[in-house]
Design a protein around this motif. Sequence first.
Motif, mmCIF file in Angstrom:
data_model
loop_
_atom_site.group_PDB
_atom_site.id
_atom_site.type_symbol
_atom_site.label_atom_id
_atom_site.label_comp_id
_atom_site.label_asym_id
_atom_site.label_seq_id
_atom_site.Cartn_x
_atom_site.Cartn_y
_atom_site.Cartn_z
ATOM 1 N N GLY A 134 69.432 31.840 63.303
ATOM 2 C CA GLY A 134 69.351 33.165 62.676
ATOM 3 C C GLY A 134 70.094 34.224 63.453
ATOM 4 O O GLY A 134 69.656 35.384 63.502
ATOM 5 N N GLY A 135 71.173 33.844 64.107
ATOM 6 C CA GLY A 135 71.972 34.811 64.870
ATOM 7 C C GLY A 135 71.410 35.090 66.249
ATOM 8 O O GLY A 135 71.967 35.913 66.983
ATOM 9 N N LYS A 136 70.348 34.433 66.670
ATOM 10 C CA LYS A 136 69.746 34.680 67.975
ATOM 11 C C LYS A 136 69.986 33.476 68.877
ATOM 12 O O LYS A 136 69.974 32.339 68.420
ATOM 13 C CB LYS A 136 68.242 34.923 67.835
ATOM 14 N N ASN A 137 70.183 33.771 70.181
ATOM 15 C CA ASN A 137 70.349 32.728 71.177
ATOM 16 C C ASN A 137 68.969 32.273 71.635
ATOM 17 O O ASN A 137 68.234 33.036 72.270
ATOM 18 C CB ASN A 137 71.156 33.217 72.376
ATOM 19 N N ILE A 138 68.646 31.033 71.308
ATOM 20 C CA ILE A 138 67.331 30.499 71.616
ATOM 21 C C ILE A 138 67.496 29.319 72.569
ATOM 22 O O ILE A 138 68.360 28.467 72.380
ATOM 23 C CB ILE A 138 66.608 30.024 70.339
ATOM 24 N N HIS A 139 66.656 29.277 73.611
ATOM 25 C CA HIS A 139 66.583 28.134 74.511
ATOM 26 C C HIS A 139 65.330 27.345 74.159
ATOM 27 O O HIS A 139 64.202 27.830 74.319
ATOM 28 C CB HIS A 139 66.530 28.572 75.973
ATOM 29 N N VAL A 140 65.535 26.119 73.657
ATOM 30 C CA VAL A 140 64.402 25.237 73.339
ATOM 31 C C VAL A 140 64.108 24.429 74.597
ATOM 32 O O VAL A 140 64.937 23.641 75.057
ATOM 33 C CB VAL A 140 64.745 24.294 72.172
ATOM 34 N N VAL A 141 62.920 24.650 75.163
ATOM 35 C CA VAL A 141 62.546 24.034 76.436
ATOM 36 C C VAL A 141 61.399 23.056 76.183
ATOM 37 O O VAL A 141 60.361 23.439 75.644
ATOM 38 C CB VAL A 141 62.132 25.102 77.469
ATOM 39 N N ILE A 142 61.619 21.801 76.556
ATOM 40 C CA ILE A 142 60.588 20.749 76.446
ATOM 41 C C ILE A 142 60.206 20.351 77.863
ATOM 42 O O ILE A 142 61.068 20.015 78.678
ATOM 43 C CB ILE A 142 61.103 19.538 75.679
ATOM 44 N N SER A 143 58.904 20.434 78.189
ATOM 45 C CA SER A 143 58.450 20.158 79.553
ATOM 46 C C SER A 143 57.310 19.154 79.526
ATOM 47 O O SER A 143 56.609 19.012 78.526
ATOM 48 C CB SER A 143 58.019 21.446 80.247
ATOM 49 N N ARG A 144 57.161 18.487 80.641
ATOM 50 C CA ARG A 144 56.123 17.462 80.778
ATOM 51 C C ARG A 144 55.585 17.497 82.200
ATOM 52 O O ARG A 144 56.333 17.607 83.169
ATOM 53 C CB ARG A 144 56.713 16.088 80.487
ATOM 54 N N ASP A 145 54.257 17.392 82.337
ATOM 55 C CA ASP A 145 53.584 17.374 83.635
ATOM 56 C C ASP A 145 53.934 16.089 84.369
ATOM 57 O O ASP A 145 53.700 14.986 83.871
ATOM 58 C CB ASP A 145 52.067 17.483 83.423
ATOM 59 N N ILE A 146 54.504 16.210 85.590
ATOM 60 C CA ILE A 146 54.859 15.017 86.374
ATOM 61 C C ILE A 146 54.086 14.989 87.677
ATOM 62 O O ILE A 146 54.563 14.457 88.692
ATOM 63 C CB ILE A 146 56.380 14.981 86.625
ATOM 64 N N SER A 147 52.888 15.529 87.643
ATOM 65 C CA SER A 147 52.073 15.551 88.869
ATOM 66 C C SER A 147 51.826 14.143 89.383
ATOM 67 O O SER A 147 51.951 13.872 90.585
ATOM 68 C CB SER A 147 50.740 16.258 88.599
#
Length: 804
Positions: A134-147
Amino acid sequence: MNHPTPRGREWDESPSVPGLLFKHTGAVFESLFERSADAIWLFELHDPQTLVLVDCNQAAVHLVGAENKQQVLRMRPEDLSPPVQLDGSHSAEKAAEIIAIVQRQKTHRFEWMMRRLDGRDVPIEVSATAVVIGGKNIHVVISRDISERKKAERELLELTQVLERRVTERTAAFSTSEARFRALVEHAPEAIVVFDGDTGRFLFGNEHAGTLYGVPMERLTDLTPADVSPELQPNGRRSSELARELMDEALAGGTPVFEWTHQRPDGSLVPTEVRLLRLPAEGQNLVRASIIDNTESKRAQRALRESEEKFRALFEGSSQGVILQDENQFLEVNPAAVRIMGCQSSQELLGKYPTDTSPPFQPNGESSAVLARKYIQECMANGSARFEWMSRTPHGQEIPLEVALTRIQWSGRQVIQAFINDISERKKAEVELRAGEARLRESEARFSAAFHSSPIITAISRASDAKFVLANDAFLNWLGYNRDEVLGRTAIELGVWEDPAERQRFWNEVRSAGSIRARECRLRNRHGKASTMLASGVIIEFNGVDHLLAMMLDISQRKQAEAELRRTLAREVELSQLKSNFVSMVSHEFRTPLAIIQSSAELLREFFQKMRPAERDEQLESITGNTRRMAGMMEEILVLSRLEAGKLDFRPAVLALDTFCRRVVDEVLSATSRRCPIELSLAPALPQAHADERLLQHILTNLLSNAVKYSEPGACVRFAVERDSAEALCVIRDEGIGISEDDQQMLFTAFHRGANVGSRAGTGLGLLLVKRCVELHHGKVRIESKVGQGTTVTVRLPVFESNL
C-alpha cells in the motif's frame, strides 16, 4: 524498560498496513499471520533508521510477555531490547545497521537479544524481509525463541573444553608411556608397524611384520609401504599412490580398514587386511598399521565359492525336484521341482508353505497343515524325514510325491533340503498290484497267468529263509536261469546282488517296515551283466506264511540317459561361460582401439587444415596401429574358431627355418615399436624344415609378442632355435612379470588371463592358439615361469628328417 504510549491514529482508525496486506493477499495470509507458531512482527519504516511496530500476531504477544498487542504497538526494536547486545554493541545502533541491511538486501537473518516486558532477556533467531504494501515500507519480522538451543551450545562448549583438557592429559600420559607402547607392539599377535605419516617411511615394527614382509626388523626403517608391495594393487591402482591416499585419510582422523597385497623379496604375494590409526604424538604425524595375513582366508573363500558353484550346478541340473525351505516358506526351487509341481516358473513357489501347494487333507485323512508341521519338526530334530505327500498344482490336479527331507547348513543357517519325486506312475502300479492281489485271492489260476506273463521282473521269496518260491518269465529271461535252477535257492546263491550288503539292507528294511518302494539297486544276471533296477517289495501272506513279493524294473537305459543329460547340461554351462567370456573380451578389448580410432578421425575431420603435417601423421599412425591391433585380435579369434571346428588344414611344405625365424623377429620388433630387443640365436647349418609356415607364424609371433608385452621396456628377450634329432627346439625366454602357479593351471583355457597382467591388452586366446597349432604339427609346448622372474617357453616340433 520504558513503554511509550501509542500516539496519533490508532491501528484501526486509518488505512492500516495489515488491512492493506489482507486486501492484497486475502484470507490465506491472515490465517498464516494469526495462527503461526512463530512470532510475526510488522514494522513500518518511518525514516532510514527508524522502525515502528504497527502489528503483531498472538505468538509475538506471548513471546514479549504482553497481555495484548496494544501494549507493544508503536514501539521500536530498541524498545523491546536491552541497551547492549551480546557482542557489546548498543541495541539502537545495531538495529539501525540491520535496518540498512534489510533495506539493501531485502532480507536478512540474524540472532538478537530481546527483553520481555517482565524484564527477562530472551535470545531469538530473527528473519526480516522488506516489502512494500500500500505504498508503505514494511519490515516483516519472524522470530523464534532459541533459549534452549543457546543453552545446549553453552553446554557443548563446556563439554568440548573438558574433552580438550582430557585429550591434553591423555597426550601427556601417552608421551610418558612410549616404551610400554613399543613393548605392546613388539609382542602383539598380529603384524604391527608405525611409520611417519609425512615421509611414509617405517619407524619401527614387530617381528610379525618382519616375517610378513620377508625382511629383517632392522631393515624396516629403510623401507616404505610401497617398497614391500607390488607396483599395482589388484584394483589396478599404483601401490605408492593408494598408500599415500590411505595415509592421508588416517592423518585426517579416519580409521581406514582395507585389503592390501604385499610382495616379499622373493616375489611372492601376500593378501592382507590392514587397519590404519593416527597415533597422538606432539609435533609428529605418526600412523600405526595393524596387518593380518589373509592368505588362508582367501584360500578358504575361493574353496567356498567353488563349492557353492558346484552345488548350484547340481541343484539346477538335477532331474530330481529339489526345494530349499525353512520352517516357514520355500526359499529356492530347481527347474525339476517347478515342473513336478505343475508350475510355469519358480516365482509361483517361492515364499509358499507346503500347505499352499496341497489339498486340505492328505489321503490318510489327516490335515495337510498338521502333517507338514510334524514332518518339518521331525527333520529339524532328527536330521531327516521321508514320507509320501499329495500335492496339488495351480490348476487343481493332485500329484502324489515321494519326499525326502534333510537338514543342512546353507548361507550360515540351518534349512531343510527336500528331494521330491513324482510317483504317479508308481501309485498307479500299486493300485494295479492291489487289484491283482484281489484277483489272486479270487482265482489262483488267473493270478499265475498274470504273474508269469507280466513284463515286470517279479519274484516271491519266503521271508524266513529268502528262498525263491515263484519267479515269472521276465525274471527268468533277465537272469538267464530256468525255473528249476532258481526255485529253492536264494539270491546270494545265484549271485544276483552286486553288493551283498545292499541286499541285507533291503531285507532288513522290508522286514521292519513291511514294504519298500522304488529302491534303486545293482543286480547281475548269470552272465555277469550288471543292471540298475528300481525295486519294490512287500511282505504278503501266502498259504499262511509271510513271503516277499519283489518287483523290479530295469532302468539301466534311463540311468544312462540321465547321465548323458547331465554331461550335456555341463557342456552347455561350459559353452555358456565361454560365450560370456567371449562377449566380455570383445566388448572390453575392442572398445579401447575403437575409441582411439574415432577420436583420431574426429580430430582429423575438425582440425585437418590447422594441423601440422607431423600431427596429421601422428593421428593417421594412431588409426593404423589400432586398426592393426583389432585386426590381429580378430585374426586370433577366426583362426581359433577354424581350429576348433576342424576347418584349418595342416599343410606342411619345405621351409628355410633360419630365414623364417629372422623374418618373424623383424616383424615382431616392428609391430612392438622395438619396445624390447630380441636376441636371436640360431644353430649353425639348420637343415630345411617340413612345416606349415602359416601355423608356425602364429606360434612364434604369439610367443615373441607375449614375451615383449609382459617385459619391462628395454628388457632383452632371448630366442634360440636348435635341432634335436628330428625335432626343432625353439626356446623363448623373457625376464618379465611371470605367471603365478594358479594361473599356470589355466594357461591354455580360452579367454583366461593372468591375475597380474594389469592394464596390458590381450584376448586370452594366444597361448590356446599356440597349443592348437603345435598339436597340428604333432609337437609339444612347455611353459616354466615364476612371478617377477620371467617365463621360458619351450616348443618341440618334429619338422626334420629323422636321419642326421
